[in-house]
Each structure stands twice: as C-alpha cells, then as structure tokens.
Design an enzyme around this catalytic site. Structure first.
Site, mmCIF file in Angstrom:
data_model
loop_
_atom_site.group_PDB
_atom_site.id
_atom_site.type_symbol
_atom_site.label_atom_id
_atom_site.label_comp_id
_atom_site.label_asym_id
_atom_site.label_seq_id
_atom_site.Cartn_x
_atom_site.Cartn_y
_atom_site.Cartn_z
ATOM 1 N N ASP A 54 62.113 30.923 93.119
ATOM 2 C CA ASP A 54 62.168 32.342 92.751
ATOM 3 C C ASP A 54 63.566 32.900 93.022
ATOM 4 O O ASP A 54 63.851 34.056 92.710
ATOM 5 C CB ASP A 54 61.063 33.156 93.444
ATOM 6 C CG ASP A 54 61.225 33.214 94.951
ATOM 7 O OD1 ASP A 54 62.082 32.483 95.496
ATOM 8 O OD2 ASP A 54 60.494 33.985 95.600
ATOM 9 N N SER A 55 64.458 32.045 93.544
ATOM 10 C CA SER A 55 65.878 32.413 93.625
ATOM 11 C C SER A 55 66.426 32.715 92.236
ATOM 12 O O SER A 55 67.505 33.293 92.108
ATOM 13 C CB SER A 55 66.686 31.290 94.284
ATOM 14 O OG SER A 55 66.442 30.049 93.658
ATOM 15 N N ASP A 93 57.697 27.480 92.639
ATOM 16 C CA ASP A 93 57.839 28.325 93.822
ATOM 17 C C ASP A 93 56.985 29.581 93.642
ATOM 18 O O ASP A 93 57.176 30.341 92.694
ATOM 19 C CB ASP A 93 59.324 28.715 93.941
ATOM 20 C CG ASP A 93 59.692 29.200 95.318
ATOM 21 O OD1 ASP A 93 58.913 28.973 96.257
ATOM 22 O OD2 ASP A 93 60.776 29.787 95.448
ATOM 23 N N LYS A 123 55.210 25.530 96.170
ATOM 24 C CA LYS A 123 55.780 25.852 97.490
ATOM 25 C C LYS A 123 55.515 27.322 97.796
ATOM 26 O O LYS A 123 55.590 28.154 96.897
ATOM 27 C CB LYS A 123 57.292 25.589 97.488
ATOM 28 C CG LYS A 123 58.015 26.094 98.727
ATOM 29 C CD LYS A 123 59.472 25.736 98.739
ATOM 30 C CE LYS A 123 60.378 26.755 98.100
ATOM 31 N NZ LYS A 123 60.328 28.118 98.678
ATOM 32 N N GLU A 125 56.193 30.416 101.047
ATOM 33 C CA GLU A 125 56.914 30.753 102.270
ATOM 34 C C GLU A 125 55.957 31.233 103.355
ATOM 35 O O GLU A 125 54.930 31.845 103.049
ATOM 36 C CB GLU A 125 57.933 31.877 101.987
ATOM 37 C CG GLU A 125 59.005 31.475 101.001
ATOM 38 C CD GLU A 125 60.009 32.600 100.725
ATOM 39 O OE1 GLU A 125 59.989 33.630 101.446
ATOM 40 O OE2 GLU A 125 60.804 32.440 99.785
ATOM 41 N N GLU A 192 64.609 25.984 106.071
ATOM 42 C CA GLU A 192 65.815 26.641 105.564
ATOM 43 C C GLU A 192 66.557 27.307 106.715
ATOM 44 O O GLU A 192 66.006 28.161 107.421
ATOM 45 C CB GLU A 192 65.452 27.672 104.488
ATOM 46 C CG GLU A 192 66.689 28.407 103.971
ATOM 47 C CD GLU A 192 66.433 29.272 102.745
ATOM 48 O OE1 GLU A 192 65.313 29.251 102.195
ATOM 49 O OE2 GLU A 192 67.388 29.972 102.339
HETATM 50 O O1 KIV Z 1 63.718 30.165 95.529
HETATM 51 C C1 KIV Z 1 64.359 29.234 96.013
HETATM 52 O O2 KIV Z 1 65.263 28.653 95.408
HETATM 53 C C2 KIV Z 1 64.013 28.826 97.355
HETATM 54 C C3 KIV Z 1 65.100 28.193 98.144
HETATM 55 C C4 KIV Z 1 65.961 29.240 98.751
HETATM 56 C C5 KIV Z 1 64.565 27.281 99.141
HETATM 57 O O3 KIV Z 1 62.948 29.068 97.814
#
Ligand code: KIV
Length: 289
Positions: A54-55, A93, A123, A125, A192
C-alpha cells in the site's frame, strides 16, 4: 512494446520452495512492485517475492502516507503485477481499514486478494492485537504474513517514520509480538526498521516462520526493499536504509529534458519517427478535398 506473455524461466515459488530456501540458507529476495512492466523485469531478474504494497499510495499516487489507499486500488495494481510476473510469489498488502474493523472484514478482504488478483499470500500490519485477524485468515486457508516494527498505517501513533525497539522494553514487545504472530499461524513476519540485534533474536527464535528484514539488518531469512527507493524514483525522500542500485530517476529526467529541447528545437521528430504516404495517393487526396 513488451510482449504480453513472459517466458517461463523458472517454476513458480510456493510456500514449500520458500521454506526450502530457508533450510538451504539461501536468502530470499523481495521487492515492492505496482505495475506490469516492472513486474516483468523483476521476474526476469529472478526476484523471489513481490509485495504489492500500500506504499503505492505514496510512490505511485503521491499521497503523504498510505491511509487513502483502497482495496479496489490494491486489487487493480495486483492484477497488473500478476500479469507481468506469473511465476513470482506475490503478496497483497491489506490496506488501511481492510482488516482492522473485525475478523470477518479481514477474511473477506484477504479472500478478495486471492480470488480477484491471484495472490499467493497477504500481509497485514500489527502485533499481538492483530493475532485474531491473522488466525481467522489462516483458518480460511490463506497464507498470511505479519508486519511489525515500523508499521506505516500506524505512523501517527508511532510518532513518525522512525526505528522501533531501540529500548529494551519496546524491543521485548516486538519479540513477544513475533512469537504471537507465529503462533497465530503466519508463515512469515516482516520486521521493518528494528535494530539488527532484535531481528537476530527473532530469527533465531522462529520455529516455523520465515523472518524478513526491511532496514532491520542481515540476520533474517531474506530482505525486502521498496523498488522506488532502490532506483531514485521517489522524489520526496530516500530512507537511510535504502541502497540506490541505479538512479533511474536521473536517467528519466535527463531523457525528458532532452525531449523538451528536441521538440522546441525542431529536431524531433526525425524521418524514422513518423509515417508518410505514397506521392501518388497524396496527389489524389489533394484533388478530392
Ligand atoms: O506498503 C509497503 O510497501 C509496505 C512496506 C513498507 C513493507 O508495507
């Protein structure tokens, strides 16, 4: 133009092949990716895993953080990545509020990633407080990755993009979270921006869980980097932990400036850059218009 299909140069990675790499002490390579042509190149280069992170809210959409990213945007980008990298292990993500509200919300959105974007895993968080979501998703048959240390979706609560676990108490909470996430059924944990020694302790204590590092040092089973940081493609800042492997941003800027100069200087286009018609046809055309 690149061709639509990628030559099959290796067998598709699975949980089994990833765990085999760990058993053989071969570090796993993992990168973020959000689009078809980059996915094509990453697979060709032999990258083991792709994170459609989600970056992309920051690197692709230009937001200040990741919170505005929606599930629909994540699915769209992940589908493009899958078309470019059919044999790479792709992780979707979970964006902000796609899993925090409840276990059911988490299972439904994880399911969308698998069904609509052909992900291999998802994934999310968070530490101990997210273990019920992890357990639920795993019980639904979806391979799940935990993400602790610096968790960008909670950056406001964490006080900014900074190293997590520098003090012993906080480091212990991260270690406890890693154990809880493994017990909840995650097959992998991303650390991270935690100190290298904390990463080492977690890696040594992991029983049946792969530990990956992003800015957390070499003592993990593999490494993750943000693609845009590696190639000078994010203009706002470069995190200290990111090594620049090539300055594509500089190359592109040089090319763009040259294009502007050639258009304004009448040196682009040249004959090879456009199409003509036969003289006869042109004469006919002039006669009928
Ligand atoms: O969204 C993303 O790219 C991430 C990384 C910062 C690990 O979660």
């Amino acid at each position: 133009m690149m061709t639509e299909t990628v030559p099959v140069e290796r067998k598709k990675h699975t949980l089994t092949t990833l765990f085999k790499k760990v058993a053989d002490h071969i570090p796993i390579s993992w990168l973020t990716c959000y689009d078809y042509p980059t996915a094509y190149l990453q697979e060709k280069a032999g990258i083991d895993m792709i994170l459609v992170g989600d970056s992309l809210g920051m690197t692709i959409l230009g937001y200040e953080g990741t919170l505005p990213v929606t599930m629909d945007a994540m699915i769209l980008h992940t589908q493009a990545v899958r078309r470019g990298a059919p044999n790479t292990f792709i992780v979707g993500d979970m964006p902000y509020m796609s899993y925090q509200p409840s276990v059911e919300t988490a299972i439904r959105n994880a399911g969308r990633f698998m069904a609509e974007a052909s992900c291999d895993a998802i994934k999310l968080e968070g530490g101990i407080e997210m273990c019920d979501r992890i357990r639920g998703i795993v019980q639904a048959g979806i391979p799940t990755i935990g993400h602790i240390g610096l968790t960008p979706q909670s950056v406001a609560a964490l006080g900014g993009f900074r190293v997590q676990g520098k003090g012993a108490e906080q480091a212990k909470r991260i270690i406890d979270s890693a154990r809880a996430i493994e017990e909840a059924g995650a097959f992998m944990i991303l650390l991270e921006m935690v100190p290298d020694v904390v990463c080492k302790l977690i890696t040594e204590r992991a029983r049946n869980c792969i530990i990956m590092s992003l800015g957390s040092g070499p003592n993990a089973h593999g490494q993750l980097l943000i693609y845009h940081d590696m190639f000078g493609l994010y203009p706002k800042f470069k995190p200290r932990m990111a090594k620049v492997f090539g300055n594509a941003g500089e190359v592109i800027l040089k090319g763009l400036t040259q294009y502007v100069n050639e258009v304004t200087g009448h040196t682009f286009p040249q004959k090879e850059n456009y199409f003509t018609m036969p003289e006869e046809e042109y004469k006919k055309l002039l006669a009928i218009i």
